[in-house]
Write an enzyme that holds these catalytic residues in place. Structure first.
Site, PDB file in Angstrom:
ATOM      1  N   ASP A 149       0.849  -1.201   0.000  1.00 26.61           N
ATOM      2  CA  ASP A 149       0.000   0.000   0.000  1.00 26.61           C
ATOM      3  C   ASP A 149       0.880   1.245   0.000  1.00 26.61           C
ATOM      4  O   ASP A 149       1.966   1.239   0.591  1.00 26.61           O
ATOM      5  CB  ASP A 149      -0.901  -0.015   1.259  1.00 26.61           C
ATOM      6  N   ASN A 150       0.420   2.311  -0.650  1.00 30.93           N
ATOM      7  CA  ASN A 150       1.174   3.579  -0.595  1.00 30.93           C
ATOM      8  C   ASN A 150       0.605   4.537   0.452  1.00 30.93           C
ATOM      9  O   ASN A 150       1.037   5.685   0.543  1.00 30.93           O
ATOM     10  CB  ASN A 150       1.202   4.262  -1.966  1.00 30.93           C
ATOM     11  N   LYS A 195       1.760 -13.234 -14.284  1.00 31.64           N
ATOM     12  CA  LYS A 195       2.275 -13.993 -15.438  1.00 31.64           C
ATOM     13  C   LYS A 195       3.602 -14.658 -15.073  1.00 31.64           C
ATOM     14  O   LYS A 195       3.837 -15.836 -15.345  1.00 31.64           O
ATOM     15  CB  LYS A 195       2.459 -13.007 -16.596  1.00 31.64           C
ATOM     16  N   TYR A 234     -11.788   7.561 -12.617  1.00 28.90           N
ATOM     17  CA  TYR A 234     -12.037   6.306 -11.897  1.00 28.90           C
ATOM     18  C   TYR A 234     -12.762   5.305 -12.794  1.00 28.90           C
ATOM     19  O   TYR A 234     -12.305   4.169 -12.972  1.00 28.90           O
ATOM     20  CB  TYR A 234     -12.870   6.629 -10.657  1.00 28.90           C
TER      21      TYR A 234
HETATM   22  P1  NAD Z   1      -9.808   2.654   0.162  1.00 27.50           P
HETATM   23  O1  NAD Z   1      -9.518   4.000  -0.387  1.00 27.50           O
HETATM   24  O2  NAD Z   1     -10.129   2.538   1.616  1.00 27.50           O
HETATM   25  O3  NAD Z   1      -8.611   1.643  -0.123  1.00 27.50           O
HETATM   26  C1  NAD Z   1      -7.767   1.753  -1.232  1.00 27.50           C
HETATM   27  C2  NAD Z   1      -6.358   1.433  -0.779  1.00 27.50           C
HETATM   28  O4  NAD Z   1      -5.473   1.517  -1.926  1.00 27.50           O
HETATM   29  C3  NAD Z   1      -5.828   2.426   0.250  1.00 27.50           C
HETATM   30  O5  NAD Z   1      -5.204   1.739   1.309  1.00 27.50           O
HETATM   31  C4  NAD Z   1      -4.839   3.275  -0.535  1.00 27.50           C
HETATM   32  O6  NAD Z   1      -3.811   3.817   0.261  1.00 27.50           O
HETATM   33  C5  NAD Z   1      -4.316   2.272  -1.550  1.00 27.50           C
HETATM   34  N1  NAD Z   1      -3.786   2.889  -2.764  1.00 27.50           N
HETATM   35  C6  NAD Z   1      -4.328   3.878  -3.506  1.00 27.50           C
HETATM   36  N2  NAD Z   1      -3.541   4.179  -4.546  1.00 27.50           N
HETATM   37  C7  NAD Z   1      -2.466   3.338  -4.468  1.00 27.50           C
HETATM   38  C8  NAD Z   1      -1.286   3.166  -5.251  1.00 27.50           C
HETATM   39  N3  NAD Z   1      -1.076   3.926  -6.341  1.00 27.50           N
HETATM   40  N4  NAD Z   1      -0.383   2.234  -4.865  1.00 27.50           N
HETATM   41  C9  NAD Z   1      -0.596   1.481  -3.754  1.00 27.50           C
HETATM   42  N5  NAD Z   1      -1.694   1.613  -2.978  1.00 27.50           N
HETATM   43  C10 NAD Z   1      -2.609   2.533  -3.327  1.00 27.50           C
HETATM   44  O7  NAD Z   1     -10.982   2.039  -0.723  1.00 27.50           O
HETATM   45  P2  NAD Z   1     -11.826   0.703  -0.541  1.00 27.50           P
HETATM   46  O8  NAD Z   1     -13.230   1.086  -0.341  1.00 27.50           O
HETATM   47  O9  NAD Z   1     -11.181  -0.197   0.440  1.00 27.50           O
HETATM   48  O10 NAD Z   1     -11.710   0.090  -2.012  1.00 27.50           O
HETATM   49  C11 NAD Z   1     -10.809  -0.951  -2.315  1.00 27.50           C
HETATM   50  C12 NAD Z   1     -10.971  -1.335  -3.773  1.00 27.50           C
HETATM   51  O11 NAD Z   1     -12.327  -1.748  -4.021  1.00 27.50           O
HETATM   52  C13 NAD Z   1     -10.681  -0.195  -4.741  1.00 27.50           C
HETATM   53  O12 NAD Z   1      -9.991  -0.710  -5.855  1.00 27.50           O
HETATM   54  C14 NAD Z   1     -12.053   0.277  -5.147  1.00 27.50           C
HETATM   55  O13 NAD Z   1     -12.053   0.847  -6.449  1.00 27.50           O
HETATM   56  C15 NAD Z   1     -12.860  -0.998  -5.088  1.00 27.50           C
HETATM   57  N6  NAD Z   1     -14.283  -0.704  -4.851  1.00 27.50           N
HETATM   58  C16 NAD Z   1     -14.720  -0.302  -3.628  1.00 27.50           C
HETATM   59  C17 NAD Z   1     -16.068  -0.007  -3.440  1.00 27.50           C
HETATM   60  C18 NAD Z   1     -16.613   0.424  -2.108  1.00 27.50           C
HETATM   61  O14 NAD Z   1     -17.815   0.684  -1.991  1.00 27.50           O
HETATM   62  N7  NAD Z   1     -15.838   0.486  -1.048  1.00 27.50           N
HETATM   63  C19 NAD Z   1     -16.961  -0.090  -4.515  1.00 27.50           C
HETATM   64  C20 NAD Z   1     -16.457  -0.480  -5.757  1.00 27.50           C
HETATM   65  C21 NAD Z   1     -15.124  -0.794  -5.915  1.00 27.50           C
END
Ligand code: NAD
Ligand code: UDP
Length: 311
Positions: A32-33, A106, A146
């Site tokens: 995670d970043n 891969k 997005y």
């Molecule tokens: P969140 O923002 O809490 O978690 C995302 C995580 O990704 C964070 O810990 C963030 O620090 C990390 N991150 C972001 N950019 C990064 C990068 N460039 N490199 C490394 N880490 C990075 O969001 P979430 O709700 O936990 O969502 C998780 C995933 O599920 C996402 O891909 C999101 O698109 C998908 N999603 C979530 C929902 C929802 O309702 N929560 C709905 C649809 C899709």
């Protein structure tokens, strides 16, 4: 021993997923970043010798020394406020992140799962949304970084399947809520609960007649893992709660559950805010034997308890 990589593992959903995979006895690398992730979300996991944390960005090729045989790609901010903060970074994260996990899969002959989203359907003209619906997406609006990022990630996942035989899988997550959401990340459930607990006005955007379908995080995580474990099924598959409610009904539920003195106020509806959203989950039921077990009343109680405990 099985080794699993979870990108975005310190975020809301990712932290629950890491915990559940560790409970099954597997080794987990959480990458995670920390853009929207927190150490708090994963603090209890550091005590487990099977847990490793790497602070890295998926826009760069992944330097994972250990072989991994499963990859969950969740890295990407999910809240509109967070993903619109640096929209170019969001598109890069979706596209380059998908490319880099696919390259790693891969190389390692690993299974890889993409956390896609209901946003690939945009502001849908078909209701409820089935997986074969191709969506109604604005490619130049504020949500496009997005939506289009997630769409092209799905394209990459299928091209790696076709060209290289990578076991690449796609889930489409609908609105999910629960503990570990950021208090200030701007999503509706955390906003309304925090406003209610602070007796501040509950901010409804538009007239509150727009709908969403809210899934409790534990149910979602069970579906994500079921998809990874299902053989010969690539998806995409919708994961979400088939029960749809309006934003106004959600506000009223949270007002009732918290006993707040807060009053509802109305603000402008954001551009391109989808009007209706509800998953058709028949494919998940049929292929994964997956259903919702936590009704919204109970999930909201648990989420309120979490935010209260941090107050
Ligand atoms: P969140 O923002 O809490 O978690 C995302 C995580 O990704 C964070 O810990 C963030 O620090 C990390 N991150 C972001 N950019 C990064 C990068 N460039 N490199 C490394 N880490 C990075 O969001 P979430 O709700 O936990 O969502 C998780 C995933 O599920 C996402 O891909 C999101 O698109 C998908 N999603 C979530 C929902 C929802 O309702 N929560 C709905 C649809 C899709
Ligand atoms: N919303 C709202 N008040 C808030 C936050 C969000 O009325 O304080 C609305 C938002 O306009 C949308 C719905 O709630 O119609 C869900 O918003 P969220 O940002 O949680 O997720 P989205 O499904 O839009 O990605």
């Amino acid at each position: 021993m099985n080794k699993t990589l979870v990108t975005g593992g310190a975020g809301f959903i990712g932290s629950h997923l890491c915990k559940k995979i560790l409970e099954s006895g597997k080794k987990v690398i959480c990458l995670d970043n920390m853009f929207t992730g927190t150490y708090d979300n994963i603090s209890e996991l550091f005590a487990d010798p099977n847990f490793e944390f790497i602070n890295a960005d998926v826009i760069h090729p992944l330097q994972i020394q250990m072989d991994v045989n499963e990859i969950y790609n969740l890295a990407c901010p999910a809240s509109p406020i967070q993903y619109q903060y640096d929209p170019i970074m969001t598109t890069k994260t979706s596209f380059l992140g998908a490319l880099h996990v696919l390259e790693l899969a891969k190389k390692n002959h690993a299974k890889v799962l993409q956390a896609s989203t209901s946003e690939v359907y945009g502001d849908p003209l078909i209701h409820p949304q089935k997986e074969d619906y191709r969506g109604n997406v604005n490619m130049i609006g504020p949500r496009s970084c997005y939506d289009e990022g997630k769409r092209v990630a799905e394209t990459l996942f299928y091209d790696y399947r076709r060209l290289y035989g990578v076991d690449a899988k796609i889930i489409r997550i609908f609105n999910t809520y629960g503990p570990h959401m950021l208090e200030k990340d701007g999503r509706v459930v955390s906003n309304f609960i925090m406003q209610a607990l602070n007796n501040k006005p509950i901010t409804i955007y538009g007239d509150g007649s727009q709908t969403r379908s809210f899934c409790y995080v534990d149910d979602l995580v069970n579906g994500i893992i079921a998809m990874m474990e299902k053989e010969d099924f690539a998806g995409p598959v919708n994961l979400g709660n088939p029960q749809e409610i309006t934003v106004l009904e959600l506000a009223e539920l949270i007002i009732r559950k918290t006993g707040t003195k807060s009053k509802i106020i109305y603000k402008d509806l954001p551009v391109d805010d989808p009007v209706r959203r509800r998953p058709d989950v028949s494919l998940a039921v049929q292929k994964l034997n997956w259903t919702i077990t936590v009704p919204i009343e109970e999930g909201i109680d648990r989420t309120i308890a979490y935010f209260r405990s941090r107050h």
